[in-house]
Design a protein around this motif. Structure first.
Motif, mmCIF file in Angstrom:
data_model
loop_
_atom_site.group_PDB
_atom_site.id
_atom_site.type_symbol
_atom_site.label_atom_id
_atom_site.label_comp_id
_atom_site.label_asym_id
_atom_site.label_seq_id
_atom_site.Cartn_x
_atom_site.Cartn_y
_atom_site.Cartn_z
ATOM 1 N N SER A 1 0.906 -1.167 0.003
ATOM 2 C CA SER A 1 0.013 -0.012 -0.002
ATOM 3 C C SER A 1 0.858 1.146 0.125
ATOM 4 O O SER A 1 0.463 2.125 -0.556
ATOM 5 C CB SER A 1 -0.892 0.052 1.306
ATOM 6 N N THR A 2 1.951 1.245 0.646
ATOM 7 C CA THR A 2 3.018 2.568 0.739
ATOM 8 C C THR A 2 3.370 2.566 -0.499
ATOM 9 O O THR A 2 3.309 3.871 -0.909
ATOM 10 C CB THR A 2 4.004 2.333 1.617
ATOM 11 N N GLU B 1 0.357 4.222 -2.852
ATOM 12 C CA GLU B 1 0.087 5.642 -2.532
ATOM 13 C C GLU B 1 1.216 6.608 -3.298
ATOM 14 O O GLU B 1 0.472 7.341 -3.912
ATOM 15 C CB GLU B 1 0.210 5.828 -1.118
ATOM 16 N N VAL B 2 2.330 6.055 -3.607
ATOM 17 C CA VAL B 2 3.349 7.007 -4.243
ATOM 18 C C VAL B 2 3.200 7.076 -5.701
ATOM 19 O O VAL B 2 3.006 7.849 -6.466
ATOM 20 C CB VAL B 2 4.711 6.450 -3.968
ATOM 21 N N GLU C 1 -6.311 3.704 -3.580
ATOM 22 C CA GLU C 1 -5.671 3.457 -2.160
ATOM 23 C C GLU C 1 -5.873 4.644 -1.317
ATOM 24 O O GLU C 1 -5.227 5.735 -1.662
ATOM 25 C CB GLU C 1 -4.513 2.923 -2.144
ATOM 26 N N ASP D 1 -5.196 7.797 1.051
ATOM 27 C CA ASP D 1 -4.253 8.400 1.964
ATOM 28 C C ASP D 1 -4.186 9.812 1.960
ATOM 29 O O ASP D 1 -5.109 10.407 1.335
ATOM 30 C CB ASP D 1 -2.718 8.170 1.152
ATOM 31 N N ASP E 1 4.057 14.443 7.156
ATOM 32 C CA ASP E 1 5.302 13.538 6.963
ATOM 33 C C ASP E 1 5.918 13.690 5.626
ATOM 34 O O ASP E 1 6.645 13.058 5.447
ATOM 35 C CB ASP E 1 4.782 12.096 7.083
#
Length: 388
Positions: free
Chosen positions: A79-80, A83-84, A109, A111, A335
């Motif tokens: 998932s990370t 997102e990118v 996804e 975010d 972040d």
């Protein structure tokens, strides 16, 4: 070739694409080929929705192709990474308009960055898409709220309890750490002990409002992630009876969203990302909300690119601090790494004793506790420079 060498060659081949095939070899599995196709569709494009000519794959201009691609990347990547890739797709392939399609929103996804994009499209979003967009935003907000709420309430509650110290506490209410430090001058070397002449204790919890907090959030486009996090923090703080929390967002106009703090999703849909910036006007309005300067905390979240009257902005900050308001200026609450900001205005604020710095959401509860306890904000920022 060893197994480690084969794994490294495979990874480099996926990173570099087809041109590296002669030197690294082809991809051995159908899954690797599908992953390569998904990467190629995004990163071999010309940035305008077309192709550079090196590969034949592409997202094209149709919603079904994009929906299929979104499904593929969710199947092959964590998932990370998804997102990118989604964020890069919106920026590189001009997919913003496609996010107005409910079918696509259901495939992405969720975010924080996607929420920022959706909020910027809120005014042009068709009614058929708004319900889906709201579901996406709500999912992200609830996840952020779950992540930060307990830590924030614990940190802020502890700071407020410490602020309510009494000089004649009952035994169970004695703050031994502060009592010892307060009485170090009465240390008796021969007995190797401190004789406390003054006890410091925690006050009994009361329902009265102990502190006023005013959050002013810059809603220019570059501050999207900060708007999301600050809105959730505002809602968490508003849930604490010992605080009176106000939240305003601003561009060239100022909007007071305090009455929506019961639901951070409502707060976010009350924002309008983009546009100019008049920090001075926002500070002027925030000043009108502060009736107890010595019991007030003002948090300005902005990249400090001022479109209003700079000298007046600095004068108002000076007046706030001189009246006893604890002022915190955050260049970002996210972040996203090092933010872009107006260095000249940041330096001018530092000269007034108000350091401006970025802070991650995980560190913000600790910063709030320091500020509400009237601690040294500059010292905290310096100590946490590598983490905040």
């Amino acid at each position: 070739m060893t197994e480690i060498d084969e794994t490294q060659s495979r990874r480099w081949r996926l990173v570099l694409g087809t041109p590296a095939e002669d030197g690294l070899g082809g991809l051995g599995s159908a899954e690797d080929t599908a992953m390569d196709r998904a990467l190629s569709a995004l990163y071999d494009s010309d940035g305008q929705g077309g192709q550079s000519g090196r590969r034949g794959a592409g997202l094209g201009g149709s919603a079904p192709n994009v929906a299929r691609w979104l499904g593929d990347i969710r199947s092959y990547f964590p998932s990370t990474v998804v997102e990118v890739m989604q964020r890069d797709a919106v920026q590189r392939l001009n997919l913003t308009e496609l996010l107005l399609e409910p079918e696509l929103l259901e495939a992405v996804e969720p975010d924080v960055h996607l929420v920022g994009t959706l909020l910027s499209l809120n005014k042009v979003m068709p009614e058929t898409t708004k319900a889906t967009a709201r579901t996406v935003v709500e999912k992200v907000v609830r996840e952020v709220e779950k992540r930060i709420a307990a830590q924030t309430i614990a940190a802020v509650g502890g700071a407020l309890n410490r602020a309510a110290r009494v000089s004649r506490p009952k035994l169970r209410d004695i703050d031994w750490d502060r009592t010892i430090r307060r009485n170090l001058a009465h240390y008796l070397p021969e007995y190797r002990t401190v004789v406390p002449e003054r006890l410091v204790g925690y006050g009994r919890k009361a329902q009265a409002v102990k502190r006023d907090v005013v959050l002013a959030i810059d809603q220019s486009g570059s501050m999207a992630s900060s708007v999301v996090y600050a809105s959730v923090f505002g809602a968490v703080l508003a849930s604490m009876r010992s605080l009176r929390t106000s939240l305003v967002v601003f561009d060239t106009a100022v909007v007071d969203l305090t009455d929506k703090l019961a639901d951070p999703v409502e707060v976010l849909f009350g924002t309008q990302l983009g546009g100019g910036t008049d920090i001075n006007r926002a500070i002027a309005y925030s000043q009108s909300l502060i009736t107890r300067p010595t019991d007030s905390l003002f948090v300005l979240i902005s990249d400090l690119y001022e479109g209003g009257v700079r000298a007046e902005m600095l004068r108002r900050i000076r007046a706030m601090t001189e009246s006893g308001v604890q002022v915190v200026v955050l260049l970002a609450l996210s972040d996203d790494g090092a933010p872009s900001y107006d260095h000249e205005n940041a330096a001018a604020l530092a000269a007034l004793g108000v350091p401006a710095f970025a802070c991650t959401p995980d560190r913000f509860p600790e910063l709030l506790a320091v500020a509400l306890d009237r601690g040294d904000i500059g010292k905290w920022a310096n100590a946490n420079a590598g983490r905040a």
